[in-house]
Motif scaffolding. Sequence first.
Motif, PDB file in Angstrom:
ATOM      1  N   ILE A   1       0.861  -1.181   0.000  1.00  0.00           N
ATOM      2  CA  ILE A   1       0.000   0.000   0.000  1.00  0.00           C
ATOM      3  C   ILE A   1       0.899   1.233   0.000  1.00  0.00           C
ATOM      4  N   THR A   2       0.663   2.139  -0.957  1.00  0.00           N
ATOM      5  CA  THR A   2       1.440   3.372  -1.053  1.00  0.00           C
ATOM      6  C   THR A   2       0.570   4.546  -0.613  1.00  0.00           C
ATOM      7  N   ILE A   3       1.068   5.272   0.375  1.00  0.00           N
ATOM      8  CA  ILE A   3       0.361   6.435   0.914  1.00  0.00           C
ATOM      9  C   ILE A   3       1.306   7.632   0.852  1.00  0.00           C
ATOM     10  N   ALA A   4       0.775   8.786   0.512  1.00  0.00           N
ATOM     11  CA  ALA A   4       1.606   9.988   0.425  1.00  0.00           C
ATOM     12  C   ALA A   4       0.867  11.180   1.009  1.00  0.00           C
ATOM     13  N   GLY A   5       1.655  12.155   1.437  1.00  0.00           N
ATOM     14  CA  GLY A   5       1.082  13.382   1.979  1.00  0.00           C
ATOM     15  C   GLY A   5       2.176  14.377   2.315  1.00  0.00           C
ATOM     16  N   ASP A   6       1.765  15.552   2.703  1.00  0.00           N
ATOM     17  CA  ASP A   6       2.709  16.617   3.041  1.00  0.00           C
ATOM     18  C   ASP A   6       2.818  16.863   4.533  1.00  0.00           C
ATOM     19  N   THR A   7       1.850  16.396   5.309  1.00  0.00           N
ATOM     20  CA  THR A   7       1.783  16.728   6.726  1.00  0.00           C
ATOM     21  C   THR A   7       1.796  15.465   7.569  1.00  0.00           C
ATOM     22  N   LEU A   8       2.610  15.479   8.623  1.00  0.00           N
ATOM     23  CA  LEU A   8       2.656  14.370   9.562  1.00  0.00           C
ATOM     24  C   LEU A   8       1.647  14.601  10.681  1.00  0.00           C
TER      25      LEU A   8
END
Length: 147
Positions: free
Chosen positions: A49-56
Amino acid sequence: MLHQLYPSVPHHYSYELNKDMQFAAAHYVPAEEAGKCRNMHGHTYFANITIAGDTLDSAGFLVNFSILKRLIHDRFDHSVLNSDTVSFSDKRPDRFPTTEVVARTICEIVQDYLDRTENRPRCLQVYLRETPTSYCLYRPKAVISND
């Protein structure tokens, strides 16, 4: 686990997280065209599963790996996929538990969870291997953000 390369998804996000997992499940495909797959049989599925984002999030995670395992592995491992009538249907071909539909369903389950988080990352891709020689790659259509 051996290092495995997956097709990558071009994106503009700062962070990309990948989670590998396996689960054993039985299923059948209730369509005449499915041939032998109309009969109940099982697989050891391998998912990435690939997940991406800018904020932790507040713990410094894009998403906690253990949550992904709970959402997918704990739900599907040692199950009969056809019995999960929330995710699959024996009456609607778009919900038969084929490799394609299982990959899409994994993405939908994960994204549903991510949509309720404060940092709202995106599930960009689900790679689902059903056998050593057969796999499916599911990528949801891009979502336009109003942020």
